[in-house]
Design a protein around this motif. Structure first.
Motif, PDB file in Angstrom:
ATOM      1  N   PHE A   1       0.832  -1.205   0.000  1.00 13.28           N
ATOM      2  CA  PHE A   1       0.000   0.000   0.000  1.00 13.28           C
ATOM      3  C   PHE A   1       0.864   1.252   0.000  1.00 13.28           C
ATOM      4  O   PHE A   1       0.612   2.208  -0.709  1.00 13.28           O
ATOM      5  CB  PHE A   1      -0.908   0.001   1.235  1.00 13.28           C
ATOM      6  N   CYS A   2       1.886   1.258   0.811  1.00 19.09           N
ATOM      7  CA  CYS A   2       2.715   2.448   0.933  1.00 19.09           C
ATOM      8  C   CYS A   2       3.704   2.581  -0.217  1.00 19.09           C
ATOM      9  O   CYS A   2       4.191   3.669  -0.488  1.00 19.09           O
ATOM     10  CB  CYS A   2       3.477   2.420   2.258  1.00 19.09           C
TER      11      CYS A   2
ATOM     12  N   TYR B   1      12.984  16.077   3.133  1.00 15.67           N
ATOM     13  CA  TYR B   1      13.500  15.245   2.046  1.00 15.67           C
ATOM     14  C   TYR B   1      14.657  15.948   1.345  1.00 15.67           C
ATOM     15  O   TYR B   1      15.688  15.319   1.055  1.00 15.67           O
ATOM     16  CB  TYR B   1      12.381  14.943   1.057  1.00 15.67           C
ATOM     17  N   VAL B   2      14.507  17.238   1.090  1.00 15.56           N
ATOM     18  CA  VAL B   2      15.554  18.011   0.413  1.00 15.56           C
ATOM     19  C   VAL B   2      16.850  17.969   1.207  1.00 15.56           C
ATOM     20  O   VAL B   2      17.944  17.872   0.640  1.00 15.56           O
ATOM     21  CB  VAL B   2      15.091  19.469   0.205  1.00 15.56           C
ATOM     22  N   GLU B   3      16.751  18.019   2.528  1.00 15.23           N
ATOM     23  CA  GLU B   3      17.935  18.048   3.383  1.00 15.23           C
ATOM     24  C   GLU B   3      18.354  16.659   3.852  1.00 15.23           C
ATOM     25  O   GLU B   3      19.161  16.535   4.775  1.00 15.23           O
ATOM     26  CB  GLU B   3      17.686  18.953   4.578  1.00 15.23           C
ATOM     27  N   ASN B   4      17.787  15.631   3.236  1.00 16.72           N
ATOM     28  CA  ASN B   4      18.152  14.238   3.547  1.00 16.72           C
ATOM     29  C   ASN B   4      17.834  13.856   4.988  1.00 16.72           C
ATOM     30  O   ASN B   4      18.464  12.955   5.549  1.00 16.72           O
ATOM     31  CB  ASN B   4      19.643  13.993   3.254  1.00 16.72           C
ATOM     32  N   ARG B   5      16.868  14.533   5.570  1.00 19.16           N
ATOM     33  CA  ARG B   5      16.419  14.150   6.902  1.00 19.16           C
ATOM     34  C   ARG B   5      15.252  13.181   6.832  1.00 19.16           C
ATOM     35  O   ARG B   5      14.837  12.626   7.849  1.00 19.16           O
ATOM     36  CB  ARG B   5      16.021  15.396   7.700  1.00 19.16           C
TER      37      ARG B   5
ATOM     38  N   SER C   1      12.023   6.147   1.240  1.00 16.97           N
ATOM     39  CA  SER C   1      11.272   5.051   1.856  1.00 16.97           C
ATOM     40  C   SER C   1      10.425   5.557   3.011  1.00 16.97           C
ATOM     41  O   SER C   1       9.300   5.087   3.224  1.00 16.97           O
ATOM     42  CB  SER C   1      12.226   3.953   2.339  1.00 16.97           C
ATOM     43  N   GLU C   2      10.934   6.540   3.747  1.00 14.82           N
ATOM     44  CA  GLU C   2      10.151   7.122   4.839  1.00 14.82           C
ATOM     45  C   GLU C   2       9.004   7.960   4.297  1.00 14.82           C
ATOM     46  O   GLU C   2       7.903   7.980   4.873  1.00 14.82           O
ATOM     47  CB  GLU C   2      11.058   7.954   5.745  1.00 14.82           C
TER      48      GLU C   2
ATOM     49  N   TYR D   1       4.132   9.650   4.078  1.00 16.81           N
ATOM     50  CA  TYR D   1       3.518  10.643   3.187  1.00 16.81           C
ATOM     51  C   TYR D   1       3.436  10.069   1.768  1.00 16.81           C
ATOM     52  O   TYR D   1       4.124  10.533   0.854  1.00 16.81           O
ATOM     53  CB  TYR D   1       4.335  11.941   3.179  1.00 16.81           C
ATOM     54  N   PRO D   2       2.611   9.062   1.542  1.00 19.86           N
ATOM     55  CA  PRO D   2       2.593   8.397   0.235  1.00 19.86           C
ATOM     56  C   PRO D   2       2.240   9.324  -0.914  1.00 19.86           C
ATOM     57  O   PRO D   2       2.731   9.131  -2.031  1.00 19.86           O
ATOM     58  CB  PRO D   2       1.552   7.285   0.420  1.00 19.86           C
ATOM     59  N   PHE D   3       1.400  10.328  -0.677  1.00 18.28           N
ATOM     60  CA  PHE D   3       1.089  11.272  -1.749  1.00 18.28           C
ATOM     61  C   PHE D   3       2.319  12.056  -2.158  1.00 18.28           C
ATOM     62  O   PHE D   3       2.630  12.203  -3.345  1.00 18.28           O
ATOM     63  CB  PHE D   3      -0.022  12.230  -1.307  1.00 18.28           C
ATOM     64  N   LEU D   4       3.053  12.595  -1.194  1.00 18.77           N
ATOM     65  CA  LEU D   4       4.257  13.368  -1.517  1.00 18.77           C
ATOM     66  C   LEU D   4       5.272  12.505  -2.249  1.00 18.77           C
ATOM     67  O   LEU D   4       5.929  12.962  -3.190  1.00 18.77           O
ATOM     68  CB  LEU D   4       4.860  13.953  -0.251  1.00 18.77           C
ATOM     69  N   ALA D   5       5.412  11.278  -1.820  1.00 23.71           N
ATOM     70  CA  ALA D   5       6.356  10.379  -2.487  1.00 23.71           C
ATOM     71  C   ALA D   5       5.961  10.185  -3.949  1.00 23.71           C
ATOM     72  O   ALA D   5       6.820  10.197  -4.845  1.00 23.71           O
ATOM     73  CB  ALA D   5       6.403   9.037  -1.759  1.00 23.71           C
TER      74      ALA D   5
END
Length: 241
Positions: A7-8, A188-192, A196-197, A202-206
């Motif tokens: 799902f994710c 995400y931009v800063e690799n924090r 996979s996270e 946040y499946p939509f953002l991914a």
């Protein structure tokens, strides 16, 4: 039944994301369906007070939460099962409101896991798209503003339905949801926050990062912008970094 890992991991295209309905738990029939049917056989048009005394759907809240991996159907992001007494925890939404069709009040297929705040906003309105039936790519994120908008290729009627859903749920007008998307993207931009996270929480953002080729089209400019001390200070003051 698809696993929650599947799902994710599957790419999706909107803040409301197409969801494969999970199977009901083994306790559903005994704890929800049967007592609900008995209640409705004697009280076909319950009052608000009567509903509150027979809210058997509460018994499947935890199994539904587990089946959905804590992902709210309407914000498409992870939400705590319970977080104090505020509206930022999950609830069980009746997609077709009980007041519209009481026969669906105890129907497993009518339950949606969602944030309590969004459940309250949806209320008895019927202008919110169903994440169980929408198609990929209806909702898009504008990475300049972190706001949501309909895909430019949608037919007018479908685009209007997307806008109505966004407006009804306050997904752009409520800073909580705009800022949540912004924080996740900046992380995400800063690799924090890894991809996979993102897929997990946040499946939509991914899915949008993949669909819009974010790493190719936006990542460099985002990182350059975040190197500006004044910009960083402003974002930190807003709680976005």
């Amino acid at each position: 039944m698809a696993s929650l890992g599947d799902f994710c991991k599957r790419e999706r295209g909107g803040d409301l994301i197409p969801i494969t309905p999970p199977l009901p738990p083994q306790t559903y029939q005994q704890s929800v369906e049967v007592p609900g049917a008995v209640f409705l056989s004697t009280t076909p048009n319950p009052t608000r007070h009567q509903w509150s005394k027979h809210n058997y759907w509460r018994h499947i809240h935890s199994p539904l939460y587990t089946a959905m991996n804590g992902i709210c159907c309407y914000s498409a992001s992870f939400t705590p099962r319970r977080q104090g007494k505020g509206p930022d925890h999950t609830s069980v939404d009746h997609f077709v409101p009980k007041t519209v069709d009481s026969k669906l009040a105890y129907d497993w297929n009518n339950f949606r896991l969602c944030r309590a705040k969004l459940n309250n906003r949806k209320d008895n309105f019927q202008d919110v798209l169903d994440p169980y039936v929408i198609s990929n790519g209806w909702f898009r994120i504008n990475f300049a503003t972190f706001s949501l908008e309909p895909d430019s290729n949608l037919k007018a009627a479908d685009a209007n339905a997307v806008v109505q859903t966004i407006n009804r749920l306050g997904l752009n007008s409520d800073d909580q949801y705009v800022n949540e998307r912004a924080r996740a993207v900046y992380a995400y931009v800063e690799n924090r926050l890894s991809m996979s996270e993102l897929r997990r929480f946040y499946p939509f953002l991914a899915s949008e990062i993949a669909a819009q080729k974010f790493d190719l089209n936006f990542l460099g400019q985002f990182r350059k912008t975040l190197q500006n001390p004044q910009v960083r200070a402003a974002l930190q003051s807003q709680g976005l970094l």
